[in-house]
Design a protein around this motif. Structure first.
Motif, PDB file in Angstrom:
ATOM      1  N   GLU A   1       0.844  -1.182   0.000  1.00 45.79           N
ATOM      2  CA  GLU A   1       0.000   0.000   0.000  1.00 45.79           C
ATOM      3  C   GLU A   1       0.878   1.230   0.000  1.00 45.79           C
ATOM      4  O   GLU A   1       1.850   1.315   0.750  1.00 45.79           O
ATOM      5  CB  GLU A   1      -0.909   0.030   1.223  1.00 45.79           C
ATOM      6  CG  GLU A   1      -1.851   1.221   1.181  1.00 45.79           C
ATOM      7  CD  GLU A   1      -2.940   1.167   2.226  1.00 45.79           C
ATOM      8  OE1 GLU A   1      -3.427   2.237   2.605  1.00 45.79           O
ATOM      9  OE2 GLU A   1      -3.283   0.065   2.655  1.00 45.79           O
ATOM     10  N   ASP A   2       0.549   2.180  -0.845  1.00 43.26           N
ATOM     11  CA  ASP A   2       1.233   3.464  -0.860  1.00 43.26           C
ATOM     12  C   ASP A   2       0.416   4.380   0.037  1.00 43.26           C
ATOM     13  O   ASP A   2      -0.649   4.872  -0.352  1.00 43.26           O
ATOM     14  CB  ASP A   2       1.311   4.020  -2.281  1.00 43.26           C
ATOM     15  CG  ASP A   2       2.096   5.325  -2.355  1.00 43.26           C
ATOM     16  OD1 ASP A   2       1.910   6.191  -1.467  1.00 43.26           O
ATOM     17  OD2 ASP A   2       2.872   5.487  -3.300  1.00 43.26           O
ATOM     18  N   ALA A   3       0.906   4.585   1.247  1.00 42.65           N
ATOM     19  CA  ALA A   3       0.165   5.377   2.233  1.00 42.65           C
ATOM     20  C   ALA A   3      -0.003   6.828   1.780  1.00 42.65           C
ATOM     21  O   ALA A   3      -1.031   7.446   2.041  1.00 42.65           O
ATOM     22  CB  ALA A   3       0.872   5.322   3.586  1.00 42.65           C
ATOM     23  N   ALA A   4       0.989   7.365   1.090  1.00 44.71           N
ATOM     24  CA  ALA A   4       0.915   8.761   0.651  1.00 44.71           C
ATOM     25  C   ALA A   4      -0.213   8.965  -0.363  1.00 44.71           C
ATOM     26  O   ALA A   4      -0.902   9.978  -0.334  1.00 44.71           O
ATOM     27  CB  ALA A   4       2.246   9.201   0.045  1.00 44.71           C
ATOM     28  N   LEU A   5      -0.388   8.002  -1.259  1.00 46.71           N
ATOM     29  CA  LEU A   5      -1.434   8.106  -2.273  1.00 46.71           C
ATOM     30  C   LEU A   5      -2.728   7.424  -1.845  1.00 46.71           C
ATOM     31  O   LEU A   5      -3.768   7.640  -2.450  1.00 46.71           O
ATOM     32  CB  LEU A   5      -0.965   7.500  -3.597  1.00 46.71           C
ATOM     33  CG  LEU A   5       0.182   8.199  -4.308  1.00 46.71           C
ATOM     34  CD1 LEU A   5       0.576   7.426  -5.568  1.00 46.71           C
ATOM     35  CD2 LEU A   5      -0.177   9.633  -4.655  1.00 46.71           C
ATOM     36  N   GLY A   6      -2.638   6.561  -0.837  1.00 48.94           N
ATOM     37  CA  GLY A   6      -3.818   5.826  -0.398  1.00 48.94           C
ATOM     38  C   GLY A   6      -4.280   4.798  -1.411  1.00 48.94           C
ATOM     39  O   GLY A   6      -5.481   4.583  -1.578  1.00 48.94           O
ATOM     40  N   VAL A   7      -3.327   4.172  -2.108  1.00 54.90           N
ATOM     41  CA  VAL A   7      -3.670   3.175  -3.122  1.00 54.90           C
ATOM     42  C   VAL A   7      -2.856   1.907  -2.916  1.00 54.90           C
ATOM     43  O   VAL A   7      -1.766   1.933  -2.354  1.00 54.90           O
ATOM     44  CB  VAL A   7      -3.426   3.704  -4.556  1.00 54.90           C
ATOM     45  CG1 VAL A   7      -4.322   4.891  -4.862  1.00 54.90           C
ATOM     46  CG2 VAL A   7      -1.972   4.054  -4.782  1.00 54.90           C
ATOM     47  N   GLN A   8      -3.418   0.811  -3.390  1.00 59.46           N
ATOM     48  CA  GLN A   8      -2.709  -0.459  -3.416  1.00 59.46           C
ATOM     49  C   GLN A   8      -1.861  -0.495  -4.677  1.00 59.46           C
ATOM     50  O   GLN A   8      -2.305  -0.068  -5.749  1.00 59.46           O
ATOM     51  CB  GLN A   8      -3.719  -1.610  -3.414  1.00 59.46           C
ATOM     52  CG  GLN A   8      -3.118  -2.966  -3.174  1.00 59.46           C
ATOM     53  CD  GLN A   8      -2.629  -3.138  -1.746  1.00 59.46           C
ATOM     54  OE1 GLN A   8      -3.044  -2.433  -0.839  1.00 59.46           O
ATOM     55  NE2 GLN A   8      -1.725  -4.076  -1.556  1.00 59.46           N
ATOM     56  N   GLU A   9      -0.635  -0.994  -4.572  1.00 66.24           N
ATOM     57  CA  GLU A   9       0.269  -1.099  -5.720  1.00 66.24           C
ATOM     58  C   GLU A   9       0.733  -2.536  -5.887  1.00 66.24           C
ATOM     59  O   GLU A   9       0.849  -3.278  -4.914  1.00 66.24           O
ATOM     60  CB  GLU A   9       1.521  -0.243  -5.513  1.00 66.24           C
ATOM     61  CG  GLU A   9       1.277   1.227  -5.447  1.00 66.24           C
ATOM     62  CD  GLU A   9       2.564   1.996  -5.209  1.00 66.24           C
ATOM     63  OE1 GLU A   9       2.687   3.071  -5.801  1.00 66.24           O
ATOM     64  OE2 GLU A   9       3.436   1.531  -4.452  1.00 66.24           O
ATOM     65  N   TYR A  10       1.002  -2.908  -7.126  1.00 67.53           N
ATOM     66  CA  TYR A  10       1.653  -4.173  -7.427  1.00 67.53           C
ATOM     67  C   TYR A  10       3.113  -3.875  -7.743  1.00 67.53           C
ATOM     68  O   TYR A  10       3.435  -2.878  -8.379  1.00 67.53           O
ATOM     69  CB  TYR A  10       1.030  -4.850  -8.643  1.00 67.53           C
ATOM     70  CG  TYR A  10      -0.397  -5.296  -8.458  1.00 67.53           C
ATOM     71  CD1 TYR A  10      -0.861  -5.808  -7.251  1.00 67.53           C
ATOM     72  CD2 TYR A  10      -1.286  -5.221  -9.515  1.00 67.53           C
ATOM     73  CE1 TYR A  10      -2.167  -6.223  -7.094  1.00 67.53           C
ATOM     74  CE2 TYR A  10      -2.592  -5.639  -9.382  1.00 67.53           C
ATOM     75  CZ  TYR A  10      -3.035  -6.141  -8.164  1.00 67.53           C
ATOM     76  OH  TYR A  10      -4.323  -6.544  -8.027  1.00 67.53           O
ATOM     77  N   VAL A  11       3.977  -4.790  -7.312  1.00 65.31           N
ATOM     78  CA  VAL A  11       5.397  -4.706  -7.640  1.00 65.31           C
ATOM     79  C   VAL A  11       5.656  -5.767  -8.702  1.00 65.31           C
ATOM     80  O   VAL A  11       5.277  -6.933  -8.538  1.00 65.31           O
ATOM     81  CB  VAL A  11       6.287  -4.954  -6.400  1.00 65.31           C
ATOM     82  CG1 VAL A  11       7.755  -4.872  -6.771  1.00 65.31           C
ATOM     83  CG2 VAL A  11       5.931  -3.991  -5.285  1.00 65.31           C
ATOM     84  N   TYR A  12       6.272  -5.354  -9.793  1.00 65.00           N
ATOM     85  CA  TYR A  12       6.586  -6.249 -10.905  1.00 65.00           C
ATOM     86  C   TYR A  12       8.091  -6.276 -11.131  1.00 65.00           C
ATOM     87  O   TYR A  12       8.792  -5.312 -10.850  1.00 65.00           O
ATOM     88  CB  TYR A  12       5.914  -5.767 -12.198  1.00 65.00           C
ATOM     89  CG  TYR A  12       4.468  -6.146 -12.293  1.00 65.00           C
ATOM     90  CD1 TYR A  12       4.067  -7.323 -12.898  1.00 65.00           C
ATOM     91  CD2 TYR A  12       3.490  -5.304 -11.766  1.00 65.00           C
ATOM     92  CE1 TYR A  12       2.728  -7.663 -12.988  1.00 65.00           C
ATOM     93  CE2 TYR A  12       2.151  -5.639 -11.856  1.00 65.00           C
ATOM     94  CZ  TYR A  12       1.779  -6.830 -12.468  1.00 65.00           C
ATOM     95  OH  TYR A  12       0.462  -7.165 -12.556  1.00 65.00           O
ATOM     96  N   GLU A  13       8.544  -7.410 -11.690  1.00 67.49           N
ATOM     97  CA  GLU A  13       9.943  -7.522 -12.052  1.00 67.49           C
ATOM     98  C   GLU A  13      10.045  -8.365 -13.321  1.00 67.49           C
ATOM     99  O   GLU A  13       9.225  -9.243 -13.577  1.00 67.49           O
ATOM    100  CB  GLU A  13      10.737  -8.181 -10.927  1.00 67.49           C
ATOM    101  CG  GLU A  13      12.235  -8.132 -11.143  1.00 67.49           C
ATOM    102  CD  GLU A  13      12.989  -8.542  -9.883  1.00 67.49           C
ATOM    103  OE1 GLU A  13      13.235  -7.680  -9.032  1.00 67.49           O
ATOM    104  OE2 GLU A  13      13.311  -9.747  -9.781  1.00 67.49           O
ATOM    105  N   LYS A  14      11.085  -8.054 -14.095  1.00 67.18           N
ATOM    106  CA  LYS A  14      11.345  -8.784 -15.335  1.00 67.18           C
ATOM    107  C   LYS A  14      12.812  -9.162 -15.380  1.00 67.18           C
ATOM    108  O   LYS A  14      13.679  -8.320 -15.132  1.00 67.18           O
ATOM    109  CB  LYS A  14      10.995  -7.909 -16.527  1.00 67.18           C
ATOM    110  CG  LYS A  14      11.225  -8.550 -17.869  1.00 67.18           C
ATOM    111  CD  LYS A  14      10.802  -7.605 -18.988  1.00 67.18           C
ATOM    112  CE  LYS A  14      10.983  -8.239 -20.345  1.00 67.18           C
ATOM    113  NZ  LYS A  14      10.533  -7.324 -21.414  1.00 67.18           N
ATOM    114  N   GLU A  15      13.075 -10.424 -15.693  1.00 65.15           N
ATOM    115  CA  GLU A  15      14.442 -10.861 -15.952  1.00 65.15           C
ATOM    116  C   GLU A  15      14.799 -10.410 -17.362  1.00 65.15           C
ATOM    117  O   GLU A  15      14.031 -10.607 -18.296  1.00 65.15           O
ATOM    118  CB  GLU A  15      14.557 -12.386 -15.847  1.00 65.15           C
ATOM    119  CG  GLU A  15      14.249 -12.937 -14.473  1.00 65.15           C
ATOM    120  CD  GLU A  15      15.330 -12.636 -13.443  1.00 65.15           C
ATOM    121  OE1 GLU A  15      16.507 -12.558 -13.831  1.00 65.15           O
ATOM    122  OE2 GLU A  15      14.973 -12.480 -12.261  1.00 65.15           O
ATOM    123  N   LEU A  16      15.964  -9.769 -17.486  1.00 62.46           N
ATOM    124  CA  LEU A  16      16.349  -9.233 -18.801  1.00 62.46           C
ATOM    125  C   LEU A  16      17.198 -10.202 -19.590  1.00 62.46           C
ATOM    126  O   LEU A  16      17.865 -10.948 -19.416  1.00 62.46           O
ATOM    127  CB  LEU A  16      17.097  -7.899 -18.618  1.00 62.46           C
ATOM    128  CG  LEU A  16      16.268  -6.806 -17.954  1.00 62.46           C
ATOM    129  CD1 LEU A  16      17.117  -5.573 -17.738  1.00 62.46           C
ATOM    130  CD2 LEU A  16      15.066  -6.462 -18.829  1.00 62.46           C
TER     131      LEU A  16
END
Length: 167
Positions: A152-167
């Protein structure tokens, strides 16, 4: 899309880059999304991490749309090394003017950024996106990013997803 050129940002581009960023953020504010840069199902959204002046302009790429010999900046991508992780970079932001959404410019920017950071030894690219941004989630997932977490991004008050990609 053939008339879009991607190049490294220059100091003279700062005003145009800020204009693109402010336009995307203002669009998000009008939709009640805080500074998230877009509403549900709208363009790619990434979390803000500082201002463009805090990062090396050499890592920022801008596409220019050529119109009758002139050109205007229609977006930018900004990546930065992740502190303490020698092989990982953060996709800090990728913004396009709404008129360019769906035209393949975002994909070209992302591909260009990935190639550049691979040259610098990166093996992974990480980002966050607002969870209810269906268009952004779809954009990243269709380009090989895997969800590795939520927060959760407390400053924005939104839930976020964290993504990653192997290059």
């Amino acid at each position: 899309m053939n008339d879009v050129t991607i190049r490294a940002a220059k100091p003279d581009d700062a005003t145009a880059i800020r204009r693109v960023a402010r336009g995307v953020v203002a669009r998000g504010l009008r939709r009640g999304r805080g500074g998230s840069g877009g509403g549900r199902g709208r363009g790619p959204v990434v979390r803000h991490r500082g201002t463009p002046r805090e990062h090396d302009a050499g890592r920022r790429r801008v596409p220019r749309r050529d119109r009758e010999g002139g050109g205007s900046i229609v977006g930018f991508v900004h990546v930065a090394p992740i502190t303490g992780e020698d092989d990982a970079f953060d996709l800090v932001r990728i913004y396009l003017v709404p008129e360019e959404w769906g035209a393949g410019v975002g994909t070209r920017l992302l591909d260009h950024a990935e190639a550049r950071i691979r040259e610098r030894g990166a093996e992974r690219l990480r980002l966050t996106v607002v969870a209810d941004n269906d268009r952004g989630v779809g954009f990243y997932e269709s380009r090989g990013f895997e969800r590795i977490g939520e927060r959760e991004d407390a400053a924005l008050g939104v839930q976020e997803y964290v993504y990653e990609k192997e290059l």
